[in-house]
Scaffold this motif. Structure first.
Motif, mmCIF file in Angstrom:
data_model
loop_
_atom_site.group_PDB
_atom_site.id
_atom_site.type_symbol
_atom_site.label_atom_id
_atom_site.label_comp_id
_atom_site.label_asym_id
_atom_site.label_seq_id
_atom_site.Cartn_x
_atom_site.Cartn_y
_atom_site.Cartn_z
ATOM 1 N N VAL A 163 0.701 -1.278 0.147
ATOM 2 C CA VAL A 163 0.111 0.003 0.096
ATOM 3 C C VAL A 163 1.183 1.217 0.030
ATOM 4 C CG1 VAL A 163 -1.796 1.245 1.334
ATOM 5 C CG2 VAL A 163 -1.790 -1.124 1.072
ATOM 6 N N ARG A 164 0.775 1.879 -0.777
ATOM 7 C CA ARG A 164 1.494 3.445 -1.084
ATOM 8 C C ARG A 164 0.771 4.267 0.141
ATOM 9 N NH1 ARG A 164 3.930 5.780 -6.183
ATOM 10 N NH2 ARG A 164 5.397 7.092 -4.922
ATOM 11 N N LEU A 165 1.426 5.023 0.897
ATOM 12 C CA LEU A 165 1.138 5.838 1.921
ATOM 13 C C LEU A 165 1.090 7.178 1.466
ATOM 14 C CD1 LEU A 165 3.077 4.155 4.968
ATOM 15 C CD2 LEU A 165 0.644 3.865 4.381
ATOM 16 N N SER A 166 0.239 7.453 0.511
ATOM 17 C CA SER A 166 -0.371 8.670 0.452
ATOM 18 C C SER A 166 -1.246 9.362 1.194
ATOM 19 C CB SER A 166 -0.738 8.733 -1.076
ATOM 20 O OG SER A 166 -1.917 8.105 -1.022
ATOM 21 N N ALA A 167 -1.754 10.210 1.184
ATOM 22 C CA ALA A 167 -2.661 10.789 2.261
ATOM 23 C C ALA A 167 -4.056 9.572 2.576
ATOM 24 C CB ALA A 167 -3.499 11.908 1.766
ATOM 25 N N ASN A 168 -4.476 9.233 1.443
ATOM 26 C CA ASN A 168 -5.495 8.031 1.399
ATOM 27 C C ASN A 168 -4.869 6.910 1.892
ATOM 28 O OD1 ASN A 168 -7.616 9.953 0.859
ATOM 29 N ND2 ASN A 168 -7.298 9.265 -1.828
ATOM 30 N N ALA A 191 -0.410 1.067 18.753
ATOM 31 C CA ALA A 191 0.305 2.133 18.527
ATOM 32 C C ALA A 191 1.846 2.150 17.684
ATOM 33 C CB ALA A 191 0.583 3.076 19.570
ATOM 34 N N THR A 192 2.496 1.137 17.810
ATOM 35 C CA THR A 192 3.777 0.908 17.341
ATOM 36 C C THR A 192 3.627 0.855 15.844
ATOM 37 O OG1 THR A 192 4.109 -0.529 18.998
ATOM 38 C CG2 THR A 192 5.644 -0.683 17.062
ATOM 39 N N PHE A 193 2.659 0.312 15.124
ATOM 40 C CA PHE A 193 2.336 0.495 13.820
ATOM 41 C C PHE A 193 1.463 1.636 13.293
ATOM 42 C CE2 PHE A 193 2.888 -3.706 15.368
ATOM 43 C CZ PHE A 193 3.964 -4.086 14.559
ATOM 44 N N GLU A 194 0.813 2.303 14.059
ATOM 45 C CA GLU A 194 -0.197 3.403 13.693
ATOM 46 C C GLU A 194 0.480 4.766 12.683
ATOM 47 O OE1 GLU A 194 -2.506 4.308 17.016
ATOM 48 O OE2 GLU A 194 -4.051 3.219 16.133
ATOM 49 N N GLN A 195 1.681 5.107 13.128
ATOM 50 C CA GLN A 195 2.087 6.077 12.693
ATOM 51 C C GLN A 195 3.341 5.813 11.775
ATOM 52 O OE1 GLN A 195 1.026 9.265 13.121
ATOM 53 N NE2 GLN A 195 -0.424 8.570 14.408
ATOM 54 N N PRO A 196 3.205 6.287 10.634
ATOM 55 C CA PRO A 196 4.235 5.909 9.347
ATOM 56 C C PRO A 196 5.764 6.478 9.939
ATOM 57 C CG PRO A 196 2.281 6.863 8.387
ATOM 58 C CD PRO A 196 2.194 7.088 9.953
ATOM 59 N N ARG A 197 6.550 5.638 9.684
ATOM 60 C CA ARG A 197 7.945 5.920 9.983
ATOM 61 C C ARG A 197 8.466 7.134 9.182
ATOM 62 N NH1 ARG A 197 6.142 3.156 13.066
ATOM 63 N NH2 ARG A 197 6.948 1.257 14.338
ATOM 64 N N ILE A 198 9.371 8.274 9.594
ATOM 65 C CA ILE A 198 9.816 9.135 8.902
ATOM 66 C C ILE A 198 10.394 8.620 7.379
ATOM 67 C CG2 ILE A 198 11.627 10.868 8.411
ATOM 68 C CD1 ILE A 198 11.236 11.398 11.614
ATOM 69 N N GLY A 199 9.948 8.804 6.431
ATOM 70 C CA GLY A 199 10.491 8.460 5.030
ATOM 71 C C GLY A 199 9.900 7.348 4.408
ATOM 72 N N GLU A 200 8.863 6.699 5.340
ATOM 73 C CA GLU A 200 8.041 5.500 4.763
ATOM 74 C C GLU A 200 7.421 5.971 3.653
ATOM 75 O OE1 GLU A 200 6.897 1.662 7.337
ATOM 76 O OE2 GLU A 200 5.839 3.540 8.066
ATOM 77 N N GLN A 201 7.147 5.180 2.675
ATOM 78 C CA GLN A 201 6.510 5.555 1.589
ATOM 79 C C GLN A 201 5.507 4.137 1.495
ATOM 80 O OE1 GLN A 201 8.805 6.518 -1.781
ATOM 81 N NE2 GLN A 201 9.556 8.112 -0.568
ATOM 82 N N HIS A 202 5.571 3.280 2.003
ATOM 83 C CA HIS A 202 4.741 1.975 1.594
ATOM 84 C C HIS A 202 4.474 1.085 2.818
ATOM 85 C CE1 HIS A 202 6.676 2.776 -2.032
ATOM 86 N NE2 HIS A 202 5.839 2.432 -2.537
#
Length: 77
Positions: free
Chosen positions: A7-12, A48-59
Protein backbone atom coordinates in the motif's frame (compact mmCIF):
# COMPACT_ATOMS: atom_id res chain seq x y z
CA UNK A 1 0.36 -19.87 0.98
CA UNK A 2 1.80 -16.39 1.34
CA UNK A 3 0.02 -13.30 0.06
CA UNK A 4 1.68 -9.91 -0.21
CA UNK A 5 0.06 -6.54 -0.73
CA UNK A 6 1.86 -3.21 -0.93
CA UNK A 7 0.00 0.00 0.00
CA UNK A 8 1.45 3.33 -1.02
CA UNK A 9 1.24 5.71 1.96
CA UNK A 10 -0.18 8.80 0.27
CA UNK A 11 -2.84 10.74 2.20
CA UNK A 12 -5.45 8.07 1.41
CA UNK A 13 -2.93 5.27 1.85
CA UNK A 14 -2.18 6.30 5.43
CA UNK A 15 -5.90 6.22 6.21
CA UNK A 16 -6.21 2.80 4.57
CA UNK A 17 -3.27 1.57 6.64
CA UNK A 18 -4.96 2.67 9.90
CA UNK A 19 -8.20 0.98 8.85
CA UNK A 20 -6.30 -2.21 8.08
CA UNK A 21 -4.84 -2.19 11.62
CA UNK A 22 -8.39 -2.00 13.00
CA UNK A 23 -9.35 -4.92 10.77
CA UNK A 24 -6.49 -7.04 12.14
CA UNK A 25 -7.46 -6.19 15.71
CA UNK A 26 -11.18 -7.01 15.37
CA UNK A 27 -12.92 -9.56 17.60
CA UNK A 28 -12.91 -13.21 16.58
CA UNK A 29 -9.52 -13.31 14.88
CA UNK A 30 -7.64 -15.59 17.27
CA UNK A 31 -8.45 -19.29 17.71
CA UNK A 32 -10.21 -18.56 21.01
CA UNK A 33 -12.36 -15.81 19.44
CA UNK A 34 -10.40 -12.93 20.96
CA UNK A 35 -9.05 -9.87 19.16
CA UNK A 36 -6.10 -10.10 16.79
CA UNK A 37 -2.60 -9.43 18.15
CA UNK A 38 0.22 -7.43 16.59
CA UNK A 39 3.79 -8.74 16.55
CA UNK A 40 7.19 -7.25 15.95
CA UNK A 41 10.69 -8.74 16.21
CA UNK A 42 10.43 -8.84 20.02
CA UNK A 43 7.06 -10.61 20.23
CA UNK A 44 3.62 -9.13 20.76
CA UNK A 45 3.42 -5.36 20.23
CA UNK A 46 1.00 -2.53 20.83
CA UNK A 47 -1.11 -1.22 17.95
CA UNK A 48 0.36 2.27 18.41
CA UNK A 49 3.72 0.86 17.27
CA UNK A 50 2.29 0.47 13.78
CA UNK A 51 -0.15 3.39 13.57
CA UNK A 52 2.24 6.22 12.73
CA UNK A 53 4.27 5.92 9.53
CA UNK A 54 8.02 6.13 10.07
CA UNK A 55 9.89 9.15 8.72
CA UNK A 56 10.47 8.60 5.03
CA UNK A 57 8.23 5.51 4.89
CA UNK A 58 6.33 5.43 1.62
CA UNK A 59 4.75 1.97 1.65
CA UNK A 60 3.06 -0.49 3.97
CA UNK A 61 3.75 -4.14 3.28
CA UNK A 62 0.96 -6.54 4.25
CA UNK A 63 1.93 -10.19 4.39
CA UNK A 64 -0.52 -12.98 5.05
CA UNK A 65 1.02 -16.33 5.96
CA UNK A 66 -1.43 -19.20 5.76
CA UNK A 67 0.32 -22.57 6.04
CA UNK A 68 -1.57 -25.69 5.00
CA UNK A 69 -1.00 -27.29 8.43
CA UNK A 70 -1.65 -24.13 10.48
CA UNK A 71 -3.72 -25.99 13.06
CA UNK A 72 -0.60 -27.93 14.07
CA UNK A 73 1.70 -24.86 14.24
CA UNK A 74 2.28 -22.17 16.82
CA UNK A 75 2.68 -19.21 14.48
CA UNK A 76 3.62 -16.82 17.29
CA UNK A 77 7.08 -18.40 17.43
Amino acid sequence: MVKAHVVRLSANGAKAARLHLRYIERDGVEKDGSKGVFYDAGGSARRATFEQPRIGEQHQFRLIVSPEDAVELDLTD
